[in-house]
Design an enzyme around this catalytic site. Structure first.
Site, PDB file in Angstrom:
ATOM      1  CB  CYS A 130      -0.914   0.043   1.220  1.00  0.00           C
ATOM      2  SG  CYS A 130      -1.854  -1.443   1.542  1.00  0.00           S
ATOM      3  CG  HIS A 185      -0.764   3.913   4.311  1.00  0.00           C
ATOM      4  ND1 HIS A 185      -0.619   2.709   3.677  1.00  0.00           N
ATOM      5  CD2 HIS A 185      -0.087   3.779   5.488  1.00  0.00           C
ATOM      6  CE1 HIS A 185       0.079   1.878   4.418  1.00  0.00           C
ATOM      7  NE2 HIS A 185       0.417   2.511   5.536  1.00  0.00           N
TER       8      HIS A 185
END
Ligand code: CA
Length: 471
Positions: free
Chosen positions: A76, A134
């Site tokens: 990710c 993130h």
């Protein structure tokens, strides 16, 4: 009577379009929809049979499928860093999945980097980041300080989907990395009372921001965390898969279906507002499916999330822009998520000067036929800690594991990477390795400790979740 109505509606539309925009071209709106850990074979346009994705497929039908569409990393965080900057993330040390560390300005996307939202702001775009960020939880790394006008979502690497599980009022109530999954959602800097299933809430917000920004060029980064773990779905979506046996795949299917509904809401809103024609909509996954963890399916591709085999880095990828991209195309040359930044800014009617050199290229000329051939001579990947590397040129793929084991595949004949030809193609393998080394010489080492160094980080940062003084 009916015909008259149609004609008058059309005339009003034409009048409206001219009164707003005159005859001059208008920068397209851009909606970048990112799924999380979605398998290559888990969308209809890549052949999925058991999970209908009619709305995601609309993007493909109205535009182009990238059958060889890649991301710049196989998990990710680094993949998102590449996507949002248009640059190989190892150029600025984003080599690991960042930890959730709200007091650490060094944990995330370095301020030396410019985001796609920063760049589009130069051209007068309004922009919103929705969902999973993130790229750093510190205030200086927050989306509204990285070029976005608005943010709705969460700052960490994942999240629970059910509102009743968001039991932490703020990050300073967290005691561990995974506690970040339990924090209440943020709207900009405010914790909100949210009642909807997370995926539905993100879709609702996307529609709302389209409405809010409709009179100016806008950029919406809709980063769903579905179908990333934890596997959690509501009855609304599970009931669509009553025929499937109970288990991970059923819940996964329901989560993909919720994303598909959200994509449908976004596309419908664009149509309702007459914005479909001049909106560039892009859909992709941030990395390949982790087949064991979430029951995703990468089809015939080898490996999955965290691999540099195709299953880890080749993702479902489609794009539409009815005003410019011919419908129903399949583009087989390799492209990469890094191209989205370059493609987006090249369409702006106002000049955009990027701060850093981009690695991606503008794909539009290749899609309209203005340019022939392939956009990239080479694509590269590096997993710094594992010493795993990969390179693709044409149909040739070099994979290096643990710094030494070299494999060479011909993806034209062997898309599943089953036949290592490195022995027969020694000279070619060596030549590709030299090209990799040349690329690697422009990279730097990791700028921060990552998810795998959670314990080490905690030992060094005992006040990791402390409430900052004055807050
Ligand atoms: Ca992911």
């Amino acid at each position: 009577m009916k015909l008259g109505k149609i004609i008058s509606t059309t005339s009003v539309y034409v009048l409206f379009a001219h009164s707003i925009h005159g005859q001059s071209p208008v920068s397209p709106n851009i909606i970048l929809i990112l799924a999380d850990d979605l398998g290559y074979a888990d969308v209809g346009f890549n052949g999925c049979k058991d999970i209908p994705t009619p709305h995601i497929d609309r993007i493909a039908e109205q535009g182009v499928i990238f059958s060889n569409g890649y991301v710049s990393y196989c998990v990710c965080g680094p993949s998102r860093a590449g996507l949002i900057t248009g640059r190989y993330q190892d150029r600025f040390g984003f080599s690991r999945n960042p930890l959730f560390a709200p007091n650490d300005a060094g944990m995330g996307l370095p301020l030396s980097e410019e985001t796609i939202a920063d760049a589009l702001k130069q051209a007068g775009y309004k922009s919103a980041a929705l969902g999973k960020w993130h790229l750093g939880a510190h205030e200086s790394l927050h989306p509204v300080n990285r070029g976005f006008d608005d943010f709705f979502g969460f700052l960490g690497g994942g999240h629970h989907y059910f509102p009743e599980l968001w039991v932490l009022n703020d990050h300073y109530e967290a005691k561990s990395e995974y506690d970040s999954y339990k924090t209440r959602l943020l709207r900009n800097h405010e914790r909100v009372e949210e009642k909807e299933y997370l995926t539905d809430a993100l879709s609702r917000e996307a529609v709302s921001y389209i409405e809010k920004y409709k009179n100016e060029p806008f950029f919406i980064y809709l980063a769903y965390n579905a179908p990333h773990e934890p596997l959690q779905a509501t009855e609304k979506y599970l009931s669509r898969f009553g025929h499937m046996e109970e288990g991970k795949r059923k819940t996964y299917a329901a989560m993909v279906s919720s994303v598909d509904d959200g994509v449908g809401m976004v596309l419908d809103k664009l149509e309702e507002l007459g914005l479909s024609e001049n909106t560039l909509v892009i859909f992709l996954s941030d990395n390949g499916g982790p087949e064991q963890a979430n029951a995703s399916d990468n089809g015939i591709l080898r490996g999955g999330k965290s691999d540099l085999f195709e299953g880890g880095i080749r993702v479902p990828f489609a794009m539409c822009w009815p005003a410019k991209i011919p419908a129903g195309m399949i583009f087989h040359h390799p492209v990469i998520s890094l191209d989205i930044f370059a493609t987006a800014i090249a369409q702006s009617q106002k000049p955009v000067n990027t701060k850093n050199r981009l690695d991606g290229v503008n794909l539009l000329p290749y899609l309209t036929g203005a340019k022939k051939g392939q956009p990239h001579d080479y694509l590269f990947w590096r997993k710094f800690d594992a010493k795993d590397y990969a390179l693709r040129t044409g149909y040739e793929k070099l994979v290096i594991r643990k710094g030494s084991t070299r494999m060479f595949f011909d993806l034209d004949r062997d898309v599943s990477e089953q036949n290592d030809l490195s022995n027969q193609s020694n000279a070619r393998t060596n030549k590709l390795f030299k090209a990799f080394q040349k690329w690697e010489s422009g990279l730097v080492g990791p700028a921060f400790l990552g998810l795998m160094e959670d314990k080490e980080y905690n030992a060094l940062h005992p006040e990791r979740f402390r409430r900052p003084s004055g807050e």
